[in-house]
Motif scaffolding. Structure first.
Motif, PDB file in Angstrom:
ATOM      1  N   ASP A 111       0.843  -1.190   0.000  1.00  0.00           N
ATOM      2  CA  ASP A 111       0.000   0.000   0.000  1.00  0.00           C
ATOM      3  C   ASP A 111       0.884   1.247   0.000  1.00  0.00           C
ATOM      4  O   ASP A 111       1.596   1.503   0.973  1.00  0.00           O
ATOM      5  CB  ASP A 111      -0.904  -0.015   1.237  1.00  0.00           C
ATOM      6  CG  ASP A 111      -1.892   1.136   1.271  1.00  0.00           C
ATOM      7  OD1 ASP A 111      -1.759   2.059   0.447  1.00  0.00           O
ATOM      8  OD2 ASP A 111      -2.796   1.106   2.132  1.00  0.00           O
ATOM      9  N   GLU A 168     -15.450  -6.338   1.895  1.00  0.00           N
ATOM     10  CA  GLU A 168     -14.847  -6.651   0.609  1.00  0.00           C
ATOM     11  C   GLU A 168     -15.786  -6.193  -0.503  1.00  0.00           C
ATOM     12  O   GLU A 168     -16.995  -6.072  -0.314  1.00  0.00           O
ATOM     13  CB  GLU A 168     -14.591  -8.156   0.491  1.00  0.00           C
ATOM     14  CG  GLU A 168     -13.575  -8.684   1.501  1.00  0.00           C
ATOM     15  CD  GLU A 168     -12.201  -8.063   1.304  1.00  0.00           C
ATOM     16  OE1 GLU A 168     -11.792  -7.876   0.138  1.00  0.00           O
ATOM     17  OE2 GLU A 168     -11.531  -7.758   2.312  1.00  0.00           O
ATOM     18  N   HIS A 170     -14.312  -1.591   6.309  1.00  0.00           N
ATOM     19  CA  HIS A 170     -15.167  -1.647   5.128  1.00  0.00           C
ATOM     20  C   HIS A 170     -15.195  -3.075   4.595  1.00  0.00           C
ATOM     21  O   HIS A 170     -14.193  -3.790   4.648  1.00  0.00           O
ATOM     22  CB  HIS A 170     -14.656  -0.705   4.042  1.00  0.00           C
ATOM     23  CG  HIS A 170     -14.807   0.746   4.361  1.00  0.00           C
ATOM     24  ND1 HIS A 170     -16.027   1.371   4.389  1.00  0.00           N
ATOM     25  CD2 HIS A 170     -13.886   1.690   4.680  1.00  0.00           C
ATOM     26  CE1 HIS A 170     -15.865   2.651   4.698  1.00  0.00           C
ATOM     27  NE2 HIS A 170     -14.574   2.872   4.892  1.00  0.00           N
ATOM     28  N   ARG A 223     -10.249   5.902   2.587  1.00  0.00           N
ATOM     29  CA  ARG A 223      -9.165   5.160   1.971  1.00  0.00           C
ATOM     30  C   ARG A 223      -9.061   5.497   0.487  1.00  0.00           C
ATOM     31  O   ARG A 223     -10.067   5.587  -0.221  1.00  0.00           O
ATOM     32  CB  ARG A 223      -9.380   3.649   2.123  1.00  0.00           C
ATOM     33  CG  ARG A 223      -9.293   3.147   3.556  1.00  0.00           C
ATOM     34  CD  ARG A 223      -7.843   2.898   4.016  1.00  0.00           C
ATOM     35  NE  ARG A 223      -7.087   4.103   4.246  1.00  0.00           N
ATOM     36  CZ  ARG A 223      -7.042   4.757   5.404  1.00  0.00           C
ATOM     37  NH1 ARG A 223      -7.719   4.323   6.438  1.00  0.00           N
ATOM     38  NH2 ARG A 223      -6.316   5.846   5.524  1.00  0.00           N
ATOM     39  N   ARG A 273      -8.762  -1.699   4.030  1.00  0.00           N
ATOM     40  CA  ARG A 273     -10.172  -1.296   4.109  1.00  0.00           C
ATOM     41  C   ARG A 273     -10.535  -0.708   5.469  1.00  0.00           C
ATOM     42  O   ARG A 273     -11.709  -0.442   5.713  1.00  0.00           O
ATOM     43  CB  ARG A 273     -11.072  -2.512   3.841  1.00  0.00           C
ATOM     44  CG  ARG A 273     -10.748  -3.278   2.570  1.00  0.00           C
ATOM     45  CD  ARG A 273     -11.094  -2.491   1.321  1.00  0.00           C
ATOM     46  NE  ARG A 273     -10.638  -3.159   0.111  1.00  0.00           N
ATOM     47  CZ  ARG A 273     -11.292  -4.123  -0.517  1.00  0.00           C
ATOM     48  NH1 ARG A 273     -12.437  -4.551  -0.020  1.00  0.00           N
ATOM     49  NH2 ARG A 273     -10.808  -4.656  -1.613  1.00  0.00           N
ATOM     50  N   SER A 332      -3.673  -0.981   6.464  1.00  0.00           N
ATOM     51  CA  SER A 332      -4.420   0.267   6.630  1.00  0.00           C
ATOM     52  C   SER A 332      -3.711   1.218   7.584  1.00  0.00           C
ATOM     53  O   SER A 332      -3.187   0.811   8.624  1.00  0.00           O
ATOM     54  CB  SER A 332      -5.822  -0.029   7.163  1.00  0.00           C
ATOM     55  OG  SER A 332      -6.533  -0.882   6.296  1.00  0.00           O
ATOM     56  N   GLN A 358      -8.023   4.789  -3.488  1.00  0.00           N
ATOM     57  CA  GLN A 358      -8.287   3.625  -4.323  1.00  0.00           C
ATOM     58  C   GLN A 358      -7.101   2.674  -4.372  1.00  0.00           C
ATOM     59  O   GLN A 358      -7.270   1.455  -4.363  1.00  0.00           O
ATOM     60  CB  GLN A 358      -8.662   4.062  -5.747  1.00  0.00           C
ATOM     61  CG  GLN A 358      -9.153   2.922  -6.625  1.00  0.00           C
ATOM     62  CD  GLN A 358      -9.834   3.402  -7.882  1.00  0.00           C
ATOM     63  OE1 GLN A 358      -9.867   4.598  -8.171  1.00  0.00           O
ATOM     64  NE2 GLN A 358     -10.390   2.487  -8.642  1.00  0.00           N
ATOM     65  N   SER A 400      -4.987   2.110  -2.048  1.00  0.00           N
ATOM     66  CA  SER A 400      -4.950   1.388  -0.776  1.00  0.00           C
ATOM     67  C   SER A 400      -6.014   0.292  -0.771  1.00  0.00           C
ATOM     68  O   SER A 400      -5.769  -0.850  -0.360  1.00  0.00           O
ATOM     69  CB  SER A 400      -5.177   2.342   0.391  1.00  0.00           C
ATOM     70  OG  SER A 400      -4.165   3.319   0.460  1.00  0.00           O
ATOM     71  N   TRP A 401      -7.193   0.639  -1.234  1.00  0.00           N
ATOM     72  CA  TRP A 401      -8.305  -0.307  -1.308  1.00  0.00           C
ATOM     73  C   TRP A 401      -7.914  -1.517  -2.152  1.00  0.00           C
ATOM     74  O   TRP A 401      -8.252  -2.657  -1.831  1.00  0.00           O
ATOM     75  CB  TRP A 401      -9.510   0.405  -1.912  1.00  0.00           C
ATOM     76  CG  TRP A 401     -10.827  -0.286  -1.761  1.00  0.00           C
ATOM     77  CD1 TRP A 401     -11.304  -1.331  -2.507  1.00  0.00           C
ATOM     78  CD2 TRP A 401     -11.861   0.026  -0.807  1.00  0.00           C
ATOM     79  NE1 TRP A 401     -12.552  -1.687  -2.101  1.00  0.00           N
ATOM     80  CE2 TRP A 401     -12.923  -0.872  -1.056  1.00  0.00           C
ATOM     81  CE3 TRP A 401     -11.984   0.964   0.201  1.00  0.00           C
ATOM     82  CZ2 TRP A 401     -14.107  -0.846  -0.308  1.00  0.00           C
ATOM     83  CZ3 TRP A 401     -13.149   0.995   0.936  1.00  0.00           C
ATOM     84  CH2 TRP A 401     -14.197   0.100   0.686  1.00  0.00           C
ATOM     85  N   TYR A 437     -14.348  -0.807  -5.044  1.00  0.00           N
ATOM     86  CA  TYR A 437     -13.936   0.416  -4.360  1.00  0.00           C
ATOM     87  C   TYR A 437     -15.117   1.356  -4.163  1.00  0.00           C
ATOM     88  O   TYR A 437     -15.907   1.592  -5.076  1.00  0.00           O
ATOM     89  CB  TYR A 437     -12.852   1.110  -5.174  1.00  0.00           C
ATOM     90  CG  TYR A 437     -12.441   2.465  -4.639  1.00  0.00           C
ATOM     91  CD1 TYR A 437     -11.809   2.567  -3.405  1.00  0.00           C
ATOM     92  CD2 TYR A 437     -12.703   3.622  -5.359  1.00  0.00           C
ATOM     93  CE1 TYR A 437     -11.433   3.801  -2.898  1.00  0.00           C
ATOM     94  CE2 TYR A 437     -12.318   4.869  -4.866  1.00  0.00           C
ATOM     95  CZ  TYR A 437     -11.690   4.950  -3.634  1.00  0.00           C
ATOM     96  OH  TYR A 437     -11.321   6.174  -3.139  1.00  0.00           O
ATOM     97  N   GLN A 484     -17.885   6.389   0.884  1.00  0.00           N
ATOM     98  CA  GLN A 484     -17.210   6.115   2.152  1.00  0.00           C
ATOM     99  C   GLN A 484     -17.679   7.108   3.216  1.00  0.00           C
ATOM    100  O   GLN A 484     -17.868   6.733   4.377  1.00  0.00           O
ATOM    101  CB  GLN A 484     -15.693   6.202   1.978  1.00  0.00           C
ATOM    102  CG  GLN A 484     -15.081   5.075   1.145  1.00  0.00           C
ATOM    103  CD  GLN A 484     -13.562   5.145   1.144  1.00  0.00           C
ATOM    104  OE1 GLN A 484     -12.929   5.175   2.204  1.00  0.00           O
ATOM    105  NE2 GLN A 484     -12.977   5.169  -0.037  1.00  0.00           N
TER     106      GLN A 484
END
Length: 351
Positions: free
Chosen positions: A123, A212, A210, A254, A264, A173, A256, A258-259, A215, A221
């Motif tokens: 990430d 699964e 969050h 977060r 999450r 995260s 994209q 990172s997602w 995105y 979010q």
């Protein structure tokens, strides 16, 4: 709640995989130990750091003079991702690199090593920063050109924070545990963990996971976090009148990228109502002293981060904390500027 109704800080905690560790000033600090004739046991501990291989985890106290290998499940400060030999670009007569040169060397030789070690799932805005353990000046003069590349969890100042478990298996995260307060840094930035009794920017009150799936755009979010953070705030504070205290509930979102690698989790937090575009420091904690024990993933970092001692060798990175290369997050670790409009009232602020 609209996006303009809160302080949206996508980079609250640490400054990301190619930023955070680049302000660490101590990891090449061997000079005084080696030149001063250390005890044999001390020399062995230093050698253990230099001999580490990919997958090894290391820890130390103030500098690497007492570095030792530990099981990655235990608290550690560095996880080795591989080695890099830079002899081709730096022959024996090459001068010892300065801080800026070390920064460039580390980025050029260790960024890809870290990505490969993580099977392409690192990430770039997560809690792990890319760094390296470098030969000190004496070893450099003797021709040592081998680096230990690795990953660290660092505070915004570059001070290492404890890491638990291998980075390969941990959620990346960029979050803190509930109960942690983070300082208000210079130029409207978020700083290191600090005692809540001291002036700080935010108090972390919870972590939202969050689910699964595809995105979620920041607006979506926001909708999720607005509802969940309001409920978390009521439980955390015991229904305190935050609005009456000049405080509000806010959260992180977060990115994209990172997602895409599974990051999450996002923090819910409480901060003071901003003045225009400026964050405002406040003191104390709003946690209900009679509330349930906090659920934490790591020992809460509720006290100030202890800075590293002045290095005895050349620092690994420059004090700017800015890496070379193209992997620097666009926000450079700075929080989004708070809205200049009045914060929208949330459930917790009505209490």
């Amino acid at each position: 709640m609209s996006r303009s109704g809160h302080i949206r800080d996508t980079r609250l905690v640490m400054v990301g995989a190619f930023v955070g560790a680049f302000s660490l000033l101590m990891v090449s600090a061997f000079t005084s130990v080696l030149a001063g004739g250390p005890l044999a046991t001390k020399r062995e501990l230093v050698n253990a750091a230099y001999q580490a291989v990919a997958g090894d985890c290391l820890t130390w106290t103030t500098d690497l003079s007492d570095a030792q290998k530990v099981d990655c499940s235990a608290a550690h400060k560095f996880e080795v991702t591989g080695t890099a030999d830079i002899a081709a670009g730096y022959p024996k007569e090459a001068p010892f690199p300065n801080a800026e040169a070390w920064e460039k060397i580390s980025q050029e030789n260790c960024a890809q090593t870290a990505t490969t070690y993580m099977a392409g799932k690192l990430d770039p805005k997560g809690k792990y920063g890319v760094s390296s353990l470098n030969p000190d000046e004496r070893r450099w003069q003797d021709g040592d050109r081998q680096l230990r590349c690795g990953l660290q969890v660092t505070a915004p100042s570059g001070a290492p924070l404890p890491s638990f478990g291998s980075a390969k298996t941990q959620d990346q995260s960029n979050v803190y545990d509930p109960g942690v307060c983070v300082a208000l840094g210079e130029k409207n930035t978020v700083g290191d963990p600090i005692e809540c009794a001291k002036p700080h920017a935010f108090e972390i009150i919870g972590v939202v996971q969050h689910p699964e799936g595809e995105y979620l755009a920041p607006e979506k979010q926001d909708a999720v976090m607005s509802e969940q953070c309001a409920a978390i705030a009521v439980e955390y504070t015991g229904g305190a009148d935050l609005k009456g205290k000049g405080l509000l509930v806010t959260w992180d979102v977060r990115a994209q990228e990172s997602w895409a690698v599974g990051s999450r989790k996002a923090n819910c937090k409480i901060g003071a109502v901003p003045q225009g575009e400026n964050l405002v420091a406040w003191q104390g904690s709003v946690r209900n002293p009679n509330g349930a024990p906090l659920t934490t993933s790591n020992p809460p970092q509720t006290t100030s981060v202890r800075p590293q001692d002045e290095p005895t060798g050349a620092p690994l990175h420059s004090e700017s904390g800015q890496p070379s290369g193209s992997n620097q997050p666009s926000d450079s670790g700075k929080p989004d500027k708070p809205s200049s409009s009045a914060p929208t009232t949330t459930t917790s602020e009505n209490r």
